[in-house]
Design a protein around this motif. Structure first.
Motif, PDB file in Angstrom:
ATOM      1  N   ARG A  73       0.834  -1.207   0.000  1.00  0.00           N
ATOM      2  CA  ARG A  73       0.000   0.000   0.000  1.00  0.00           C
ATOM      3  C   ARG A  73       0.870   1.259   0.000  1.00  0.00           C
ATOM      4  N   LEU A  74       1.945   1.216   0.759  1.00  0.00           N
ATOM      5  CA  LEU A  74       2.836   2.379   0.825  1.00  0.00           C
ATOM      6  C   LEU A  74       3.529   2.592  -0.511  1.00  0.00           C
ATOM      7  N   TRP A  75       3.934   1.497  -1.159  1.00  0.00           N
ATOM      8  CA  TRP A  75       4.573   1.601  -2.469  1.00  0.00           C
ATOM      9  C   TRP A  75       3.599   2.179  -3.498  1.00  0.00           C
ATOM     10  N   GLU A  76       2.339   1.777  -3.434  1.00  0.00           N
ATOM     11  CA  GLU A  76       1.340   2.277  -4.381  1.00  0.00           C
ATOM     12  C   GLU A  76       1.187   3.788  -4.273  1.00  0.00           C
ATOM     13  N   ILE A  77       1.193   4.286  -3.056  1.00  0.00           N
ATOM     14  CA  ILE A  77       1.060   5.733  -2.857  1.00  0.00           C
ATOM     15  C   ILE A  77       2.315   6.463  -3.336  1.00  0.00           C
ATOM     16  N   ALA A  78       3.484   5.927  -2.961  1.00  0.00           N
ATOM     17  CA  ALA A  78       4.738   6.571  -3.342  1.00  0.00           C
ATOM     18  C   ALA A  78       4.930   6.602  -4.856  1.00  0.00           C
ATOM     19  N   SER A  79       4.431   5.581  -5.553  1.00  0.00           N
ATOM     20  CA  SER A  79       4.629   5.517  -7.005  1.00  0.00           C
ATOM     21  C   SER A  79       3.868   6.617  -7.736  1.00  0.00           C
ATOM     22  N   GLY A  80       2.904   7.249  -7.055  1.00  0.00           N
ATOM     23  CA  GLY A  80       2.146   8.333  -7.679  1.00  0.00           C
ATOM     24  C   GLY A  80       2.724   9.711  -7.430  1.00  0.00           C
ATOM     25  N   CYS A  81       3.947   9.779  -6.881  1.00  0.00           N
ATOM     26  CA  CYS A  81       4.585  11.071  -6.617  1.00  0.00           C
ATOM     27  C   CYS A  81       4.660  11.879  -7.907  1.00  0.00           C
ATOM     28  N   PRO A  82       3.994  13.036  -7.979  1.00  0.00           N
ATOM     29  CA  PRO A  82       3.956  13.788  -9.245  1.00  0.00           C
ATOM     30  C   PRO A  82       5.321  14.263  -9.701  1.00  0.00           C
ATOM     31  N   ARG A  83       6.257  14.443  -8.777  1.00  0.00           N
ATOM     32  CA  ARG A  83       7.579  14.930  -9.155  1.00  0.00           C
ATOM     33  C   ARG A  83       8.299  13.925 -10.047  1.00  0.00           C
ATOM     34  N   THR A  84       8.065  12.635  -9.823  1.00  0.00           N
ATOM     35  CA  THR A  84       8.783  11.616 -10.586  1.00  0.00           C
ATOM     36  C   THR A  84       7.908  10.845 -11.567  1.00  0.00           C
ATOM     37  N   GLN A  85       6.592  10.920 -11.415  1.00  0.00           N
ATOM     38  CA  GLN A  85       5.723  10.098 -12.253  1.00  0.00           C
ATOM     39  C   GLN A  85       5.864  10.449 -13.731  1.00  0.00           C
ATOM     40  N   ILE A  86       5.752  11.746 -14.058  1.00  0.00           N
ATOM     41  CA  ILE A  86       5.878  12.166 -15.458  1.00  0.00           C
ATOM     42  C   ILE A  86       7.287  11.875 -15.960  1.00  0.00           C
ATOM     43  N   LEU A  87       8.286  12.162 -15.125  1.00  0.00           N
ATOM     44  CA  LEU A  87       9.677  11.906 -15.515  1.00  0.00           C
ATOM     45  C   LEU A  87       9.873  10.440 -15.859  1.00  0.00           C
ATOM     46  N   ARG A  88       9.401   9.547 -15.015  1.00  0.00           N
ATOM     47  CA  ARG A  88       9.572   8.117 -15.247  1.00  0.00           C
ATOM     48  C   ARG A  88       8.805   7.661 -16.483  1.00  0.00           C
ATOM     49  N   ASP A  89       7.573   8.168 -16.639  1.00  0.00           N
ATOM     50  CA  ASP A  89       6.774   7.796 -17.811  1.00  0.00           C
ATOM     51  C   ASP A  89       7.470   8.205 -19.107  1.00  0.00           C
ATOM     52  N   VAL A  90       8.050   9.406 -19.105  1.00  0.00           N
ATOM     53  CA  VAL A  90       8.734   9.906 -20.302  1.00  0.00           C
ATOM     54  C   VAL A  90      10.043   9.160 -20.527  1.00  0.00           C
ATOM     55  N   ALA A  91      10.785   8.942 -19.455  1.00  0.00           N
ATOM     56  CA  ALA A  91      12.139   8.404 -19.589  1.00  0.00           C
ATOM     57  C   ALA A  91      12.176   6.921 -19.914  1.00  0.00           C
ATOM     58  N   LEU A  92      11.202   6.159 -19.444  1.00  0.00           N
ATOM     59  CA  LEU A  92      11.308   4.700 -19.538  1.00  0.00           C
ATOM     60  C   LEU A  92      11.480   4.175 -20.970  1.00  0.00           C
ATOM     61  N   PRO A  93      10.729   4.670 -21.976  1.00  0.00           N
ATOM     62  CA  PRO A  93      10.966   4.161 -23.338  1.00  0.00           C
ATOM     63  C   PRO A  93      12.386   4.431 -23.839  1.00  0.00           C
ATOM     64  N   PHE A  94      12.927   5.589 -23.512  1.00  0.00           N
ATOM     65  CA  PHE A  94      14.300   5.910 -23.915  1.00  0.00           C
ATOM     66  C   PHE A  94      15.298   5.029 -23.158  1.00  0.00           C
TER      67      PHE A  94
END
Length: 260
Positions: A73-94
């Motif tokens: 449950r804690l991991w699920e909440i942390a994974s939605g951190c807006p500071r890193t969510q967009i960054l990770r979504d953008v970066a992962l394909p590259f």
């Protein structure tokens, strides 16, 4: 006990929760109730009550041997951190493309104060073993990726790091402030660093900044980590790394303009 733990007000219910959660880190992924109480300084009965409440909510989970670890449950909440969510979504394909081209460890990190936090990683079963992992923190001056972030950090952050004693992680770690200043200047000029056995005797890293747009502020650092015995490969990794960092930067800039 960390500075974060030491500064937490244990007199409040929230303070006790934060004290307990902050005892879990890379070196203490699993702990007994007694160990939690000892590390927080809380009475055993208090630690037991708070741990049970956290477990009921899903922040902590109990293993078969009776020890406790961070819950899903804690991991699920942390994974939605807006500071890193967009960054990770953008970066992962590259990052995936970069891994396919190199078959080496690919890492993404951001700065928080004078530390860097690893937020994404891709590794193969033949990649060199690392000290770092997703979610782990290190002093920003200790790694190649950290020095990329330090080179582009505000001046007060740079001075705080350079004025403090620099830990020698290996016999090769750069600890002289004057030499580190010169290295930070080179990073700003070249937009890249080859970090030779600075954190581990067995690894060499190549790292570059990720910006918000081609010329925007530095948002993260992208790195490739290889075995030190393969250090001769580092030069050939520069171009694919810079292309990937540039691609992430362009897409972050586009996303920012779209949402503005």
């Amino acid at each position: 006990m960390s500075a974060t733990q030491a500064s937490t007000d244990r007199s409040t219910a929230a303070g006790k929760v934060l004290q307990i959660l902050s005892t879990f880190d890379r070196e203490h992924q699993s702990q007994t109730l007694s160990e939690i109480a000892q590390r927080t300084g809380l009475a055993l009965s208090t630690a037991h009550r708070v741990v049970q409440e956290l477990a009921g909510w899903g922040a902590l989970e109990r293993a078969d041997d009776g020890s406790w670890h961070v819950g899903l449950r804690l991991w699920e909440i942390a994974s939605g951190c807006p500071r890193t969510q967009i960054l990770r979504d953008v970066a992962l394909p590259f990052m995936q493309d970069l891994y396919e081209a190199t078959h080496e460890n690919i890492q993404l990190a951001v700065r928080e104060g004078t530390e860097l936090v690893f937020v994404e990683r891709i590794a193969g079963h033949r990649s060199v073993e690392l000290l770092t992992m997703v979610g782990s923190r290190f002093p920003i001056g200790a790694t190649g990726m950290g020095r990329v972030l330090l080179a582009h950090a505000p001046l007060d952050i740079q001075e705080a790091v350079l004025d403090a004693p620099l830990r020698a992680w290996t016999a090769h770690t750069l600890t002289d402030p004057k030499a580190l200043r010169a290295q930070l200047d080179r990073i700003r000029r070249e937009q890249l660093i080859v970090s030779d056995r600075q954190l581990s005797e067995s690894t060499v890293a190549v790292a570059a900044p990720v910006r918000i747009g081609r010329t925007g502020p530095v948002s993260a650092a992208l790195g490739i980590v290889i075995a030190a015995r393969s250090a001769s490969r580092a030069r050939g990794l520069r171009e694919p790394l810079l292309r990937a960092a540039s691609g992430i930067s362009d897409e972050l800039g586009r996303r920012t303009r779209t949402t503005a």
